[in-house]
Write an enzyme that holds these catalytic residues in place. Structure first.
Site, PDB file in Angstrom:
ATOM      1  N   HIS A  58       0.649   0.211  -9.789  1.00  0.00           N
ATOM      2  CA  HIS A  58      -0.064  -0.682  -8.862  1.00  0.00           C
ATOM      3  C   HIS A  58      -0.513  -1.959  -9.583  1.00  0.00           C
ATOM      4  CE1 HIS A  58      -2.811  -0.744  -5.044  1.00  0.00           C
ATOM      5  NE2 HIS A  58      -2.347  -1.950  -5.336  1.00  0.00           N
ATOM      6  N   GLU A 115      -3.102   7.610  -5.101  1.00  0.00           N
ATOM      7  CA  GLU A 115      -3.423   7.011  -6.399  1.00  0.00           C
ATOM      8  C   GLU A 115      -4.854   7.382  -6.779  1.00  0.00           C
ATOM      9  OE1 GLU A 115      -2.889   2.790  -6.318  1.00  0.00           O
ATOM     10  OE2 GLU A 115      -0.833   2.912  -5.594  1.00  0.00           O
ATOM     11  N   ARG A 117       0.849  -1.182   0.000  1.00  0.00           N
ATOM     12  CA  ARG A 117       0.000   0.000   0.000  1.00  0.00           C
ATOM     13  C   ARG A 117       0.891   1.241   0.000  1.00  0.00           C
ATOM     14  NH1 ARG A 117      -3.216  -2.881  -1.710  1.00  0.00           N
ATOM     15  NH2 ARG A 117      -5.337  -3.336  -0.972  1.00  0.00           N
TER      16      ARG A 117
END
Length: 375
Positions: free
Chosen positions: A251, A234, A205
């Site tokens: 990601h 993000e 994360r």
């Protein structure tokens, strides 16, 4: 038992929806990032990925009775509120753990880092971190892990010790409060303690690292190699930070085709348990022939070449930087481009789909490749 067709609203980027959910009723696909309550006005089932915040603001007043996140994390789900409302929920823990582990090794291959003579530090030893730890142990590589919930792990150590290893891998979930918060766990002081020449890989994360502190540190010097797959804020990531890391990706560490399909399957199984539905019967298709790869190299050079033949993360880095340049030149915003890179991500197969043909390789190298997953 199901007595009438269900109405399913799903993130458009979830694969395998027809395979695992079409028998239940109608499926409506919507963009996950901007999902609205109005889209759920007549939905029974909501299927999301990590980009959708599922809480009272999204669901209040809707008929949704099951929420499934086809991802390993749950920080985007207000599980307390869901349970208070009697709404069943499930994530897919571990579905893409192997994909993330393969990402780590391919990143090291892209950086030409021979992990066989390095020590590893793992922050967060759940499904992903635990899988990486087991892989390293099988390879005979030393590692230390920091996970306050796993004090009895044989490799357990303090965070300061973990941050002194040669390769540091971040796989902790994002926890904002409680006894062991992980929000900005790596602050300016922790980042400054990483030794010169180390490799930092963040694939859990984004907010586990204080991105502003990291950017400031990298702007002053390049004390260690930095790889970010996950970012603060993000999809609107810090372009200055992107320009300073050695490798960046949008990601997608867990974005193998295998991992995404496993997540969809796991959520369907959870739905069946929650609503007492019969298990779905899926006919197995014909097994595709393995993709044959080989190399003329030996030793680590062979391992590196073979891993990059299966997946080269430098391609993801190039696409992300190209999107950033386009955004800075007046093209699509970085947030929009980030999501498009994820939506249009090339099909990536895990190592188990490949078969090695390199009869000249020594037994030790073959053993290591087999442990990594190459047949």
């Amino acid at each position: 038992m199901q007595d009438q067709p269900m109405r399913i609203v799903a993130d458009e980027n979830i694969p395998g929806l027809e395979t695992w959910f079409a028998d239940l009723g109608t499926i409506t696909r919507v963009p996950g990032r901007n999902m609205t309550r109005a889209q759920l006005a007549d939905a029974d089932i909501l299927l999301v990925r990590s980009v959708t915040r599922v809480d009272k603001a999204l669901l209040e007043g809707t008929p949704v009775r099951f929420v499934g996140s086809c991802t390993i994390g749950t920080d985007h789900l207000d599980t307390v509120w869901l349970e208070q409302q009697g709404i069943h929920w499930s994530a897919a823990p571990g579905c893409n753990a192997n994909s993330v582990v393969e990402y780590v090794f391919c990143v090291l291959a892209a950086l030409d880092v021979d992990w066989r003579d390095r020590s590893f530090g793992i922050v967060g030893c759940g499904n992903v971190g635990g899988s990486l730890q087991r892989k390293l142990r099988a390879l005979g590589v030393a590692c230390k892990i920091y996970d306050p919930w796993l004090a009895n792990n044989p490799d357990a150590a303090e965070l300061a010790t973990v941050l002194q290893q040669d390769v540091i891998c971040l796989h902790a979930p994002l926890v904002g409060d409680g006894a062991h918060p992980s929000l900005h766990l790596l602050d300016d002081q922790a980042l400054a303690s990483i030794k010169p020449g180390a490799v930092l890989i963040s694939a859990g994360r984004g907010a586990v690292i204080d991105n502003a502190a990291l950017s400031a540190l990298l702007a002053q010097a390049r004390p260690f190699t930095c790889v970010l797959d996950v970012w603060d804020n993000e999809p609107d990531i810090d372009l200055d930070l992107l320009s300073r890391v050695d490798l960046g990706s949008p990601h997608i560490a867990g974005y193998s085709h295998d991992g995404k399909l496993a997540g969809t399957h796991m959520v369907r199984e959870a739905l069946c348990r929650a609503l007492a539905l019969p298990a779905v019967q899926v006919q197995a298709g014909s097994t595709a022939s393995p993709r044959v790869i080989g190399t003329r190299e030996t030793g680590f050079a062979a391992i590196r070449a073979l891993l990059l033949a299966m997946y080269d993360p430098r391609g993801d880095d190039q696409r992300l930087r190209a999107a950033a340049q386009a955004a800075q030149a007046g093209g699509p915003s970085m947030a929009s481009a980030f999501d498009q890179l994820r939506k249009q991500y090339p099909k990536r197969l895990e190592f188990s789909h490949y078969r090695l043909e390199a009869p000249h390789l020594d037994a030790s190298t073959r053993e290591q490749l087999e442990i990594l997953g190459l047949k």
